[in-house]
Design a protein around this motif. Sequence first.
Motif, short mmCIF file in Angstrom:
data_model
loop_
_atom_site.label_atom_id
_atom_site.label_comp_id
_atom_site.label_asym_id
_atom_site.label_seq_id
_atom_site.Cartn_x
_atom_site.Cartn_y
_atom_site.Cartn_z
N UNK A 4 -12.39 -4.72 2.87
CA UNK A 4 -10.72 -4.34 2.97
C UNK A 4 -10.19 -3.64 2.01
N UNK A 5 -9.05 -3.08 1.94
CA UNK A 5 -8.63 -3.03 0.67
C UNK A 5 -8.16 -3.80 -0.47
N UNK A 6 -7.81 -4.56 -0.60
CA UNK A 6 -7.81 -5.58 -0.98
C UNK A 6 -9.09 -5.86 -1.98
N UNK A 7 -10.20 -5.85 -1.17
CA UNK A 7 -11.28 -5.67 -1.60
C UNK A 7 -11.79 -4.60 -2.32
N UNK B 66 4.33 -0.08 -3.47
CA UNK B 66 2.57 -0.34 -4.41
C UNK B 66 1.84 -0.32 -3.45
N UNK B 67 1.33 -1.32 -2.75
CA UNK B 67 0.96 -1.90 -2.07
C UNK B 67 0.73 -0.55 -1.15
N UNK B 68 1.34 0.28 0.09
CA UNK B 68 1.70 1.34 -0.05
C UNK B 68 0.46 2.46 0.01
N UNK C 176 -3.26 2.10 -0.08
CA UNK C 176 -3.64 2.66 1.50
C UNK C 176 -3.91 3.96 1.39
N UNK C 177 -2.47 4.53 1.35
CA UNK C 177 -3.04 6.02 0.76
C UNK C 177 -4.41 6.60 0.09
N UNK C 178 -4.88 5.49 -0.70
CA UNK C 178 -5.88 5.89 -1.95
C UNK C 178 -6.74 6.49 -1.40
N UNK D 40 2.81 2.30 6.96
CA UNK D 40 4.28 1.02 6.39
C UNK D 40 4.65 0.26 7.48
N UNK D 41 4.14 0.33 9.00
CA UNK D 41 4.72 -0.52 9.85
C UNK D 41 3.57 -1.57 9.89
N UNK D 42 2.54 -1.59 9.30
CA UNK D 42 1.48 -2.58 9.02
C UNK D 42 2.00 -3.53 8.19
#
Length: 342
Positions: free
Chosen positions: A260-263, A42-44, A47-49, A23-25
């Motif tokens: 990265x996560x978007x990939x 939603x984006x968090x 990442x948690x996935x 979340x801070x990121x």
Amino acid sequence: MPLPIDALLLLSFGGPEGPADVRPFLENVTRGRGIPPERLDAVEEHYRHFGGVSPLNARNRELIAEIEKRIDVPVYFGNRNWHPMVEDTVAEMARAGVRRAAVFATSAYGGYSACRQYDDDIARARAAVGATAPELVKLRHFFDHPLFVAANADAVRAVRGQAGAGARLVFTAHSVPESADRAAGLPSDGGRRYSRQVTEAARLVAAELGEPEHDVVWQSRSGPPQVPWLEPDILDHLDALHAAGVPGVVISPIGFVSDHVEVVWDLDTEARDRAAELGMGFARAATAGPDPRFADMVVELVEELRHGVPARRLSTVDSAGATVDGAPCADGCCVPVRRPAG
């Protein structure tokens, strides 16, 4: 003219390395952009996935280790949005007595987020450090460098057979608002530096592969639906290809130099799942960063600066990116576009 340097700074976007960082990121990434909390939620979850860890910092540290094998100056690592923060890294460089450093920003392209925002990062970090801050010289765009093109082409070759016969070659890059793309570059060159460079990189890789046809699509949009962004979106494009009878796709994430996560979410999860739902073959090529030639390319870009080695380019599409101490390439170049809230 040759310009001596005594260090190299790898400057990147940054990513969380644990659940407490996420979340801070994301708040750092979206500060001042009016992104609603529900979008961050939603984006968090994306990442948690993956356990709250982006692969980006690890990939950058691996790249630095490869560069260090090839270069005779110390290599430092700083990020825009998460630790190690670039302000802290530049302070460390100052304490070590670095006077002038080359800066390799981990984006091949022009545009505000892909290029000029890194200039802003450099200027902000130097201002935070003050009079002892080293001179920082950002290296040029590399979307058409032969080693970048070759690495991406071989990544496609490595997975081509996984998607089956007749698979379509599709290149993806991060979408941006249409208004931001128009502002990328200078009015004198027609703007759209970002999308033109992405399209050219895709063309060069397809030519290297001998592919007569390919598509360029976009992913990872985050703005409100009423704001036009670069299209088509990768998921919509998969639907369209399926409707046209295309049996499979090979996805090349040409817009990204490292996973990265978007990939790994947008492509390896959402796009792969959509292709499976449609009964389409699917393969995703690796990003160029882990290829040894990518580290070779970074060193070659440094040598252009420090020894005046001629630049190697495969196209004549407008390129820029090289700056000193965070000064933009030219007044009015790749200006930021205010995104509406919502």
